[in-house]
Write a protein that holds these residues in place. Structure first.
Motif, mmCIF file in Angstrom:
data_model
loop_
_atom_site.group_PDB
_atom_site.id
_atom_site.type_symbol
_atom_site.label_atom_id
_atom_site.label_comp_id
_atom_site.label_asym_id
_atom_site.label_seq_id
_atom_site.Cartn_x
_atom_site.Cartn_y
_atom_site.Cartn_z
ATOM 1 N N MET A 25 0.886 -1.170 0.159
ATOM 2 C CA MET A 25 0.124 -0.022 0.056
ATOM 3 C C MET A 25 0.847 1.204 -0.117
ATOM 4 O O MET A 25 0.716 2.137 -0.729
ATOM 5 N N ALA A 26 1.765 1.539 1.033
ATOM 6 C CA ALA A 26 2.644 2.662 1.152
ATOM 7 C C ALA A 26 3.810 2.248 1.867
ATOM 8 O O ALA A 26 3.855 1.564 2.845
ATOM 9 N N PHE A 27 5.045 2.817 1.643
ATOM 10 C CA PHE A 27 5.966 2.845 2.755
ATOM 11 C C PHE A 27 6.869 4.032 2.442
ATOM 12 O O PHE A 27 6.906 4.736 1.607
ATOM 13 N N VAL A 28 7.703 4.386 3.635
ATOM 14 C CA VAL A 28 8.423 5.672 3.815
ATOM 15 C C VAL A 28 9.927 5.219 4.091
ATOM 16 O O VAL A 28 9.989 4.485 4.921
ATOM 17 N N ILE A 29 11.062 5.749 3.509
ATOM 18 C CA ILE A 29 12.170 5.437 3.622
ATOM 19 C C ILE A 29 12.756 6.479 4.679
ATOM 20 O O ILE A 29 12.548 7.627 4.187
ATOM 21 N N THR A 30 13.212 5.926 5.568
ATOM 22 C CA THR A 30 13.866 6.924 6.592
ATOM 23 C C THR A 30 15.133 6.436 6.951
ATOM 24 O O THR A 30 15.590 5.296 6.665
ATOM 25 N N PRO A 31 16.074 7.191 7.756
ATOM 26 C CA PRO A 31 17.297 6.820 8.296
ATOM 27 C C PRO A 31 17.342 5.674 9.123
ATOM 28 O O PRO A 31 16.101 5.528 9.944
ATOM 29 N N GLY A 32 18.206 4.804 9.587
ATOM 30 C CA GLY A 32 17.988 3.362 9.939
ATOM 31 C C GLY A 32 17.658 3.556 11.509
ATOM 32 O O GLY A 32 17.155 2.880 12.128
ATOM 33 N N GLN A 33 18.282 4.890 12.103
ATOM 34 C CA GLN A 33 18.067 4.834 13.733
ATOM 35 C C GLN A 33 16.648 5.427 14.039
ATOM 36 O O GLN A 33 16.424 5.603 15.190
ATOM 37 N N TRP A 34 15.729 5.989 13.086
ATOM 38 C CA TRP A 34 14.496 6.214 13.362
ATOM 39 C C TRP A 34 13.704 5.310 13.597
ATOM 40 O O TRP A 34 13.636 4.246 13.029
ATOM 41 N N GLY A 35 12.777 5.622 14.720
ATOM 42 C CA GLY A 35 11.582 4.634 14.834
ATOM 43 C C GLY A 35 10.457 4.655 13.841
ATOM 44 O O GLY A 35 10.466 5.535 13.110
ATOM 45 N N ASP A 36 9.780 3.494 13.865
ATOM 46 C CA ASP A 36 8.807 3.462 12.931
ATOM 47 C C ASP A 36 7.394 4.052 13.374
ATOM 48 O O ASP A 36 6.484 4.488 12.725
ATOM 49 N N ALA A 37 7.213 4.271 14.841
ATOM 50 C CA ALA A 37 5.884 4.933 15.312
ATOM 51 C C ALA A 37 5.774 6.267 15.000
ATOM 52 O O ALA A 37 4.700 6.635 14.532
ATOM 53 N N PRO A 38 6.984 7.276 14.926
ATOM 54 C CA PRO A 38 6.576 8.405 14.385
ATOM 55 C C PRO A 38 6.385 8.610 12.910
ATOM 56 O O PRO A 38 5.767 9.731 12.420
ATOM 57 N N GLN A 39 6.639 7.684 12.120
ATOM 58 C CA GLN A 39 6.162 7.360 10.714
ATOM 59 C C GLN A 39 4.809 7.021 10.340
ATOM 60 O O GLN A 39 4.719 6.775 9.120
ATOM 61 N N PHE A 40 3.985 6.856 11.507
ATOM 62 C CA PHE A 40 2.796 6.210 11.179
ATOM 63 C C PHE A 40 1.927 7.084 10.337
ATOM 64 O O PHE A 40 1.212 6.749 9.490
ATOM 65 N N ILE A 41 1.958 8.413 10.754
ATOM 66 C CA ILE A 41 0.941 9.383 10.110
ATOM 67 C C ILE A 41 1.543 9.475 8.482
ATOM 68 O O ILE A 41 0.792 9.671 7.653
ATOM 69 N N PRO A 42 2.913 9.832 8.244
ATOM 70 C CA PRO A 42 3.222 10.013 6.794
ATOM 71 C C PRO A 42 3.022 8.781 5.844
ATOM 72 O O PRO A 42 2.866 9.157 4.924
ATOM 73 N N VAL A 43 3.174 7.512 6.661
ATOM 74 C CA VAL A 43 2.594 6.356 5.704
ATOM 75 C C VAL A 43 1.263 6.431 5.415
ATOM 76 O O VAL A 43 0.873 6.118 4.406
ATOM 77 N N LEU A 44 0.382 6.863 6.422
ATOM 78 C CA LEU A 44 -0.954 6.750 6.105
ATOM 79 C C LEU A 44 -1.351 7.913 5.366
ATOM 80 O O LEU A 44 -2.414 7.570 4.517
ATOM 81 N N GLU A 45 -0.690 8.997 5.082
ATOM 82 C CA GLU A 45 -1.116 9.926 4.208
ATOM 83 C C GLU A 45 -0.737 9.621 2.725
ATOM 84 O O GLU A 45 -1.252 10.037 1.682
ATOM 85 N N GLN A 46 0.222 8.518 2.592
ATOM 86 C CA GLN A 46 0.616 8.064 1.098
ATOM 87 C C GLN A 46 -0.328 6.831 0.803
ATOM 88 O O GLN A 46 -0.399 6.457 -0.357
#
Length: 137
Positions: free
Chosen positions: A1-22
């Motif tokens: 459905m969607a994914f966001v590429i972030t630096p390796g040290q970032w957690g996945d919980a803060p990326q919840f909203i950016p992924v849902l927006e995609q």
């Protein structure tokens, strides 16, 4: 459905909203794709006020367990703490399907090691690996 590429040290919980927006769910009869999924499931890491407020505002049903400390803080506040979160254990059991898919993506060496220097190249690598998993019998 969607994914966001972030630096390796970032957690996945803060990326919840950016992924849902995609997320774009295609309509079977054609037309503009839906941007709101029917249901979202996650583990305790996604149980922040920010994420729950976002899901409520967009009227997205969710199955996210409430951590013990958040539950204790809510109960300590009494009637001002709000209602307990709704939780369906049968839907929550299906969360492992996502975890297994992520682990299958990591079987591709290029995804697991991330030798790509640029984020857009790694995005393409993950996309190709996801398509290969999707087409695999």
């Amino acid at each position: 459905m969607a994914f966001v590429i972030t630096p390796g040290q970032w957690g996945d919980a803060p990326q919840f909203i950016p992924v849902l927006e995609q997320v774009k769910v295609p309509r079977p009869g054609g037309g503009r794709p839906r941007t709101r999924p029917d249901h979202v499931g996650g583990d305790k890491a996604y149980s922040s006020r920010r994420n729950r407020r976002y899901l409520r505002r967009r009227q997205i049903k969710h199955t996210i367990p409430e951590p013990r400390d958040q539950r204790a803080n809510r109960q300590r506040r009494g009637s001002k703490g709000g209602r307990p979160t709704g939780f369906d254990t049968t839907i929550y059991r299906r969360r492992n399907e996502v975890e297994r898919t992520i682990n299958r993506l990591k079987t591709f060496r290029a995804v697991a090691t991330r030798y790509d220097k640029r984020a857009y190249v790694f995005h393409g690598t993950v996309t190709v690996a996801a398509i290969r998993l999707w087409l695999r019998p």
